[in-house]
Design an enzyme around this catalytic site. Structure first.
Site, PDB file in Angstrom:
ATOM      1  CG  ASN A 208      -0.180  -0.176   2.504  1.00  0.00           C
ATOM      2  OD1 ASN A 208       0.625   0.672   2.864  1.00  0.00           O
ATOM      3  ND2 ASN A 208      -0.394  -1.279   3.205  1.00  0.00           N
ATOM      4  CG  ASP A 277      -6.620  -5.432   5.842  1.00  0.00           C
ATOM      5  OD1 ASP A 277      -6.062  -5.447   6.957  1.00  0.00           O
ATOM      6  OD2 ASP A 277      -7.321  -4.482   5.442  1.00  0.00           O
ATOM      7  CG  PHE A 321      -2.339   5.420  13.517  1.00  0.00           C
ATOM      8  CD1 PHE A 321      -1.659   5.042  14.668  1.00  0.00           C
ATOM      9  CD2 PHE A 321      -2.112   6.690  13.005  1.00  0.00           C
ATOM     10  CE1 PHE A 321      -0.771   5.906  15.294  1.00  0.00           C
ATOM     11  CE2 PHE A 321      -1.229   7.564  13.619  1.00  0.00           C
ATOM     12  CZ  PHE A 321      -0.560   7.173  14.761  1.00  0.00           C
ATOM     13  CE  LYS A 335     -10.895   0.352  10.567  1.00  0.00           C
ATOM     14  NZ  LYS A 335     -10.145   0.992   9.506  1.00  0.00           N
TER      15      LYS A 335
END
Ligand code: CTP
Length: 404
Positions: A208, A277, A321, A335
Site C-alpha cells: 500500500n 489485510d 490508527f 475499530k
C-alpha cells in the site's frame, strides 16, 4: 516543539561550520527564532552574512561592538534564550567553558545563560580522544550540559575516526529532545510503522502507499520524551530516529512475530503500520510468466495484529490508527471498540495535507471514554508529540492504578 522558541546558535571555528548553516535552516524552518554568535575563527570558514541571511538577525561576532550591543546586548540574548546550541564546538571552546573562562562574546554568553546548553563537538580524532579534552567534556556533562557526541568518519584533516560533527538533522532532533518534557521516562513503547509487503513471486508484491512517516515521527517523539522505543517497520526509505531500536520486517506475518517477540517488555503499543489485510495463498518460487489474458490471484487474510493484542491486553496501553476515505468517525469508533484500544488516531486520507506521503496530517483522537479531540493541520512530528502527550497521561494513570 521548537516553534516560537528563542535559540542561540554558537558557532566556533572548524571545517564543520558549513553544517551549522544547515542546522540553522532546520531550526528556522521549525519556527524557532535563532540568534547566531560566531567566534572569530568561525568567520574564517563561512561569512557571517550567510548566517545573518538565514536567521533574519544580525550575527554577533564581537564582544565590544557598540552597534551590536545597542541592538541587543549579549546578556539579554543569553537571558531570554530557551536553548543554546554550540555547533560545531571546538576543543578550545569546550576547554574554555569547562574552566569557566569567558574571554569572547560566545563564552561570555554561555556563562551568562540559565538556558539548557547542547554542545556538539567536532575535531580531529586524536584531539577528541586526548584525556585532557575528555576531562573537559566530562566536566560539562557533570554541570548539566547536554553533549551530543561526534560520529566516526573521514575527517577534513585526512584522518579516519571519531570527531565528525553529526548530521544536522540529528543535532536538530537532539535540540528538540532537550526541550521536550521527559514524561515517558521509564516507559517501554513498541511502535509499528510503514507498509507491509506480501510477496507474489521473487519480483512482485502486494502493498500500500504508506510511507512510514507518521510511525517514524511517533517513534522519534516517544524517544525524545524519554521512552525506550522499539520500532518495528515495514520497508520504507526513512532513517531510523536517533536512539530508537529498530527491527526491520517485510510481511504482515513477520511484523506479527516481531511484535509478539518484543511484547513482554512493552507498556504501550502504538500500531501506526498500514498492515496489508491479505496475502497471496501461494508464493511462486520462480518469477511468474505471463500466459493467459487474465490472472486470478488467490488471497488469504493476514492476522489482525492489533485485534490480537486487544484480546490479551494485560494492562498494556494500546493505540491504533485508522486511515479512512469515508465515514471517518464511525469506522474509527468501531475499530477502537472492536480492537479494545485506549485511543485511536483517525484521519481522512482524502483531505489535502492528510495523505500518505506528505509531512502533515489532520487527525482526530478518539478516546475509549468517548472523548473526541479534533486537531488542526499539523506536521506529522507535531501530531506525534500531541499523541505522545496523551500516551504520557494514560501511562501515568495506569501506573497509579497498578500501585494501588
Ligand atoms: N492492523 C493490524 N493488523 C492488520 C490490520 C490492521 O494490526 N492486519 C492495525 C493497524 O496497524 C491500525 C489498525 O489496525 O492501527 C487499523 O487498521 P486499518 O487498516 O485501518 O483497519 P482494518 O482493521 O484493517 O479495517 P479495514 O481495512 O476494513 O478498514
Amino acid at each position: 516543539m521548537l516553534q516560537g522558541k528563542s535559540i542561540v546558535l554558537g558557532v566556533s571555528g572548524g571545517i564543520a561550520v558549513y553544517k551549522a548553516v544547515e542546522l540553522l535552516r532546520l531550526l528556522t524552518k521549525a519556527g524557532a527564532d535563532v540568534h547566531v554568535i560566531m567566534t572569530k575563527n568561525a568567520c574564517e570558514f563561512v561569512a557571517p552574512l550567510t548566517f545573518q541571511t538565514l536567521s533574519g538577525h544580525p550575527v554577533h561576532t564581537d564582544l565590544f561592538s557598540l552597534s551590536q550591543e545597542q541592538e541587543i546586548d549579549h546578556i539579554s540574548l543569553a537571558d531570554r534564550a530557551d536553548l543554546f546550541i554550540l555547533a560545531p564546538a571546538t576543543a578550545n571552546l569546550v576547554g574554555k567553558i569547562s574552566q569557566g573562562l569567558a574571554d569572547d562574546l560566545l563564552t561570555t554568553s554561555v556563562m551568562a545563560t540559565k538556558a539548557p546548553v547542547l554542545v556538539a563537538p567536532a575535531m580531529n580524532s586524536n584531539m577528541y580522544e586526548n584525556p585532557i579534552y575528555q576531562r573537559n567534556q566530562k566536566t560539562l556533562v557533570e554541570f548539566g550540559y547536554h553533549v551530543f557526541e561526534p560520529v566516526s568518519g573521514s575527517l577534513a584533516c585526512g584522518w579516519e575516526g571519531l570527531g565528525k560533527l553529526p548530521d544536522p538533522k540529528d543535532i536538530f532532533a537532539a535540540a528538540e529532545a532537550v526541550l521536550t518534557p521527559k514524561d515517558l521516562s521509564g516507559c517501554h513503547i513498541l511502535v509499528t510503522a510503514g507498509p507491509t509487503r506480501e510477496e507474489i513471486d521473487p519480483v512482485r508484491y502486494i502493498s500500500n502507499y504508506s510511507s512510514g512517516k507518521m510511525g517514524f515521527a511517533v517513534a522519534a517523539a516517544a524517544q525524545q520524551r524519554g521512552a525506550q522505543v522499539t520500532l518495528i517497520a515495514g520497508p520504507t526509505n526513512l532513517t531510523v530516529p536517533f536512539g530508537v531500536h529498530s527491527v526491520p520486517v517485510v510481511s504482515a506475518e513477520e511484523m506479527r512475530s516481531a511484535v509478539f517477540d518484543h511484547l513482554s517488555d512493552s507498556d504501550v503499543v502504538i500500531k501506526s503500520a498500514a498492515v496489508a489485510d491479505y496475502r497471496p495463498v501461494d508464493r511462486s518460487a520462480q518469477k511468474m510468466k505471463k500466459s493467459a489474458t487474465e490472472l486470478t490471484l488467490n488471497l488469504e487474510k493476514n492476522p489482525d495484529i492489533l485485534a490480537e493484542l486487544g484480546q490479551q491486553k494485560e494492562g498494556r496501553i494500546l493505540i491504533g490508527f485508522a486511515a479512512e476515505t469515508e465515514r471517518l468517525l464511525v469506522h474509527a469508533a468501531e475499530k477502537l471498540q472492536k480492537k479494545n484500544l485506549d485511543l485511536i488516531v483517525a484521519n481522512d486520507i482524502t483531505r489535502e495535507g492528510a495523505g500518505f506521503d506528505v509531512d502533515t496530517n489532520i487527525v482526530k483522537f478518539l478516546h475509549a471514554d468517548g472523548r473526541v479531540e479534533e486537531l488542526e493541520l499539523l506536521s506529522k512530528s507535531q501530531v506525534a508529540q500531541q499523541l505522545l502527550a496523551r500516551v504520557g497521561v494514560l501511562w501515568k494513570a495506569n501506573s497509579l492504578s497498578d500501585d494501588q
